[in-house]
Design a protein around this motif. Structure first.
Motif, mmCIF file in Angstrom:
data_model
loop_
_atom_site.group_PDB
_atom_site.id
_atom_site.type_symbol
_atom_site.label_atom_id
_atom_site.label_comp_id
_atom_site.label_asym_id
_atom_site.label_seq_id
_atom_site.Cartn_x
_atom_site.Cartn_y
_atom_site.Cartn_z
ATOM 1 N N MET A 1 -118.012 1.137 -89.115
ATOM 2 C CA MET A 1 -118.012 0.297 -90.297
ATOM 3 C C MET A 1 -116.570 -0.016 -90.672
ATOM 4 O O MET A 1 -115.732 0.862 -90.743
ATOM 5 N N LEU A 2 -116.304 -1.281 -90.950
ATOM 6 C CA LEU A 2 -114.972 -1.752 -91.304
ATOM 7 C C LEU A 2 -114.664 -1.426 -92.757
ATOM 8 O O LEU A 2 -115.477 -1.669 -93.645
ATOM 9 N N LYS A 3 -113.487 -0.846 -93.000
ATOM 10 C CA LYS A 3 -113.058 -0.541 -94.367
ATOM 11 C C LYS A 3 -111.930 -1.445 -94.828
ATOM 12 O O LYS A 3 -111.704 -1.578 -96.024
ATOM 13 N N GLY A 4 -111.189 -2.035 -93.913
ATOM 14 C CA GLY A 4 -110.094 -2.920 -94.283
ATOM 15 C C GLY A 4 -109.248 -3.316 -93.088
ATOM 16 O O GLY A 4 -109.494 -2.895 -91.959
ATOM 17 N N ILE A 5 -108.240 -4.141 -93.362
ATOM 18 C CA ILE A 5 -107.362 -4.659 -92.314
ATOM 19 C C ILE A 5 -105.914 -4.457 -92.735
ATOM 20 O O ILE A 5 -105.530 -4.807 -93.854
ATOM 21 N N TYR A 6 -105.109 -3.892 -91.828
ATOM 22 C CA TYR A 6 -103.668 -3.780 -92.016
ATOM 23 C C TYR A 6 -103.010 -4.957 -91.296
ATOM 24 O O TYR A 6 -103.261 -5.170 -90.112
ATOM 25 N N TYR A 7 -102.189 -5.710 -92.005
ATOM 26 C CA TYR A 7 -101.466 -6.833 -91.417
ATOM 27 C C TYR A 7 -100.006 -6.453 -91.222
ATOM 28 O O TYR A 7 -99.368 -5.947 -92.139
ATOM 29 N N ASP A 8 -99.476 -6.703 -90.046
ATOM 30 C CA ASP A 8 -98.039 -6.610 -89.823
ATOM 31 C C ASP A 8 -97.405 -7.803 -90.547
ATOM 32 O O ASP A 8 -98.124 -8.698 -91.007
ATOM 33 N N PRO A 9 -96.066 -7.866 -90.628
ATOM 34 C CA PRO A 9 -95.457 -9.048 -91.248
ATOM 35 C C PRO A 9 -95.977 -10.333 -90.592
ATOM 36 O O PRO A 9 -96.120 -10.411 -89.377
ATOM 37 N N VAL A 10 -96.291 -11.318 -91.422
ATOM 38 C CA VAL A 10 -96.845 -12.584 -90.953
ATOM 39 C C VAL A 10 -95.713 -13.599 -90.879
ATOM 40 O O VAL A 10 -95.082 -13.910 -91.887
ATOM 41 N N ASN A 11 -95.447 -14.114 -89.694
ATOM 42 C CA ASN A 11 -94.370 -15.070 -89.480
ATOM 43 C C ASN A 11 -94.938 -16.487 -89.503
ATOM 44 O O ASN A 11 -95.767 -16.840 -88.667
ATOM 45 N N VAL A 12 -94.490 -17.303 -90.471
ATOM 46 C CA VAL A 12 -94.922 -18.694 -90.598
ATOM 47 C C VAL A 12 -93.744 -19.583 -90.217
ATOM 48 O O VAL A 12 -92.660 -19.454 -90.784
ATOM 49 N N THR A 13 -93.940 -20.487 -89.246
ATOM 50 C CA THR A 13 -92.868 -21.350 -88.757
ATOM 51 C C THR A 13 -93.283 -22.813 -88.883
ATOM 52 O O THR A 13 -94.429 -23.163 -88.606
ATOM 53 N N LEU A 14 -92.335 -23.666 -89.280
ATOM 54 C CA LEU A 14 -92.551 -25.103 -89.384
ATOM 55 C C LEU A 14 -91.634 -25.820 -88.401
ATOM 56 O O LEU A 14 -90.431 -25.554 -88.370
ATOM 57 N N VAL A 15 -92.210 -26.728 -87.601
ATOM 58 C CA VAL A 15 -91.420 -27.530 -86.667
ATOM 59 C C VAL A 15 -91.864 -28.981 -86.752
ATOM 60 O O VAL A 15 -92.960 -29.289 -87.220
ATOM 61 N N ASN A 16 -91.002 -29.871 -86.290
ATOM 62 C CA ASN A 16 -91.324 -31.295 -86.204
ATOM 63 C C ASN A 16 -92.294 -31.482 -85.047
ATOM 64 O O ASN A 16 -91.996 -31.112 -83.916
ATOM 65 N N LYS A 17 -93.461 -32.043 -85.302
ATOM 66 C CA LYS A 17 -94.498 -32.180 -84.276
ATOM 67 C C LYS A 17 -94.053 -33.102 -83.143
ATOM 68 O O LYS A 17 -94.350 -32.859 -81.984
ATOM 69 N N SER A 18 -93.311 -34.158 -83.460
ATOM 70 C CA SER A 18 -92.904 -35.094 -82.414
ATOM 71 C C SER A 18 -91.833 -34.486 -81.509
ATOM 72 O O SER A 18 -91.649 -34.921 -80.393
ATOM 73 N N ASN A 19 -91.114 -33.477 -82.013
ATOM 74 C CA ASN A 19 -90.100 -32.795 -81.213
ATOM 75 C C ASN A 19 -90.174 -31.316 -81.568
ATOM 76 O O ASN A 19 -89.505 -30.861 -82.485
ATOM 77 N N THR A 20 -90.998 -30.560 -80.855
ATOM 78 C CA THR A 20 -91.291 -29.184 -81.250
ATOM 79 C C THR A 20 -90.093 -28.253 -81.141
ATOM 80 O O THR A 20 -90.171 -27.110 -81.552
ATOM 81 N N THR A 21 -88.979 -28.733 -80.613
ATOM 82 C CA THR A 21 -87.783 -27.898 -80.593
ATOM 83 C C THR A 21 -86.982 -28.058 -81.886
ATOM 84 O O THR A 21 -86.011 -27.336 -82.093
ATOM 85 N N THR A 22 -87.369 -29.004 -82.734
ATOM 86 C CA THR A 22 -86.666 -29.222 -83.992
ATOM 87 C C THR A 22 -87.251 -28.298 -85.051
ATOM 88 O O THR A 22 -88.313 -28.548 -85.610
ATOM 89 N N TYR A 23 -86.527 -27.237 -85.321
ATOM 90 C CA TYR A 23 -86.924 -26.217 -86.289
ATOM 91 C C TYR A 23 -86.710 -26.749 -87.700
ATOM 92 O O TYR A 23 -85.670 -27.309 -88.014
ATOM 93 N N ILE A 24 -87.695 -26.565 -88.585
ATOM 94 C CA ILE A 24 -87.577 -27.034 -89.964
ATOM 95 C C ILE A 24 -87.482 -25.877 -90.944
ATOM 96 O O ILE A 24 -86.675 -25.891 -91.858
ATOM 97 N N GLY A 25 -88.309 -24.869 -90.777
ATOM 98 C CA GLY A 25 -88.280 -23.750 -91.711
ATOM 99 C C GLY A 25 -89.080 -22.570 -91.208
ATOM 100 O O GLY A 25 -89.876 -22.683 -90.277
ATOM 101 N N ASN A 26 -88.869 -21.426 -91.846
ATOM 102 C CA ASN A 26 -89.547 -20.202 -91.468
ATOM 103 C C ASN A 26 -89.729 -19.336 -92.708
ATOM 104 O O ASN A 26 -88.909 -19.363 -93.617
ATOM 105 N N TYR A 27 -90.817 -18.587 -92.740
ATOM 106 C CA TYR A 27 -91.057 -17.661 -93.847
ATOM 107 C C TYR A 27 -91.794 -16.447 -93.302
ATOM 108 O O TYR A 27 -92.678 -16.580 -92.453
ATOM 109 N N VAL A 28 -91.438 -15.265 -93.782
ATOM 110 C CA VAL A 28 -92.110 -14.045 -93.360
ATOM 111 C C VAL A 28 -92.803 -13.426 -94.565
ATOM 112 O O VAL A 28 -92.164 -13.134 -95.575
ATOM 113 N N ILE A 29 -94.122 -13.269 -94.459
ATOM 114 C CA ILE A 29 -94.906 -12.591 -95.493
ATOM 115 C C ILE A 29 -94.872 -11.099 -95.154
ATOM 116 O O ILE A 29 -95.234 -10.715 -94.040
ATOM 117 N N PRO A 30 -94.417 -10.247 -96.079
ATOM 118 C CA PRO A 30 -94.343 -8.816 -95.774
ATOM 119 C C PRO A 30 -95.715 -8.241 -95.417
ATOM 120 O O PRO A 30 -96.757 -8.773 -95.813
#
Length: 125
Positions: A1-30
């Motif tokens: 039976m599941l009691k809960g979920i532990y999440y490691d830091p969540v890395n959110v990254t934003l890039v330009n879709k037309s040029n995926t090497t163009t980094y726009i922003g990043n955020y880490v949720i603890p």
């Protein structure tokens, strides 16, 4: 039976879709714990490179960005916790020249991962 979920830091990254090497922003949720049948909401904003975002705007006044998310989870059950399971998901988000989303519906990240018979889904507002 599941009691809960532990999440490691969540890395959110934003890039330009037309040029995926163009980094726009990043955020880490603890890292955090989500109890069984509980909702975990994380509200915050991401600082982005505004010049890169402005250059991405097309002639019609919109830009297409890619939002990617990566983390690992461990499931807590009655017999302890499981090993880490990596999760990666993403979605394309269309933004107008004012920086707001064109489609006001929630952003649903695809490639939901099936782990231990559960489907883990991510949703951003």
């Amino acid at each position: 039976m599941l009691k809960g979920i532990y999440y490691d830091p969540v890395n959110v990254t934003l890039v330009n879709k037309s040029n995926t090497t163009t980094y726009i922003g990043n955020y880490v949720i603890p890292n955090f714990y989500q109890g069984f049948r509980k909702t975990a909401k994380k509200d915050d904003s991401v600082d982005v490179d505004k010049e890169v975002a402005k250059r991405a705007v097309l002639d019609n006044g919109t830009a297409l960005f890619r939002v990617d998310l990566a983390t690992a989870v461990r499931f807590r059950g009655i017999f302890g916790t499981t090993k880490r399971h990596r999760i990666m998901a993403g979605a394309d988000v269309e933004v107008n020249d004012r920086g707001t989303r064109v489609d006001q519906k929630n952003v649903k990240l695809s490639q939901a991962t099936r782990v231990c018979g559960l489907v883990v889904r991510w949703e951003f507002c």
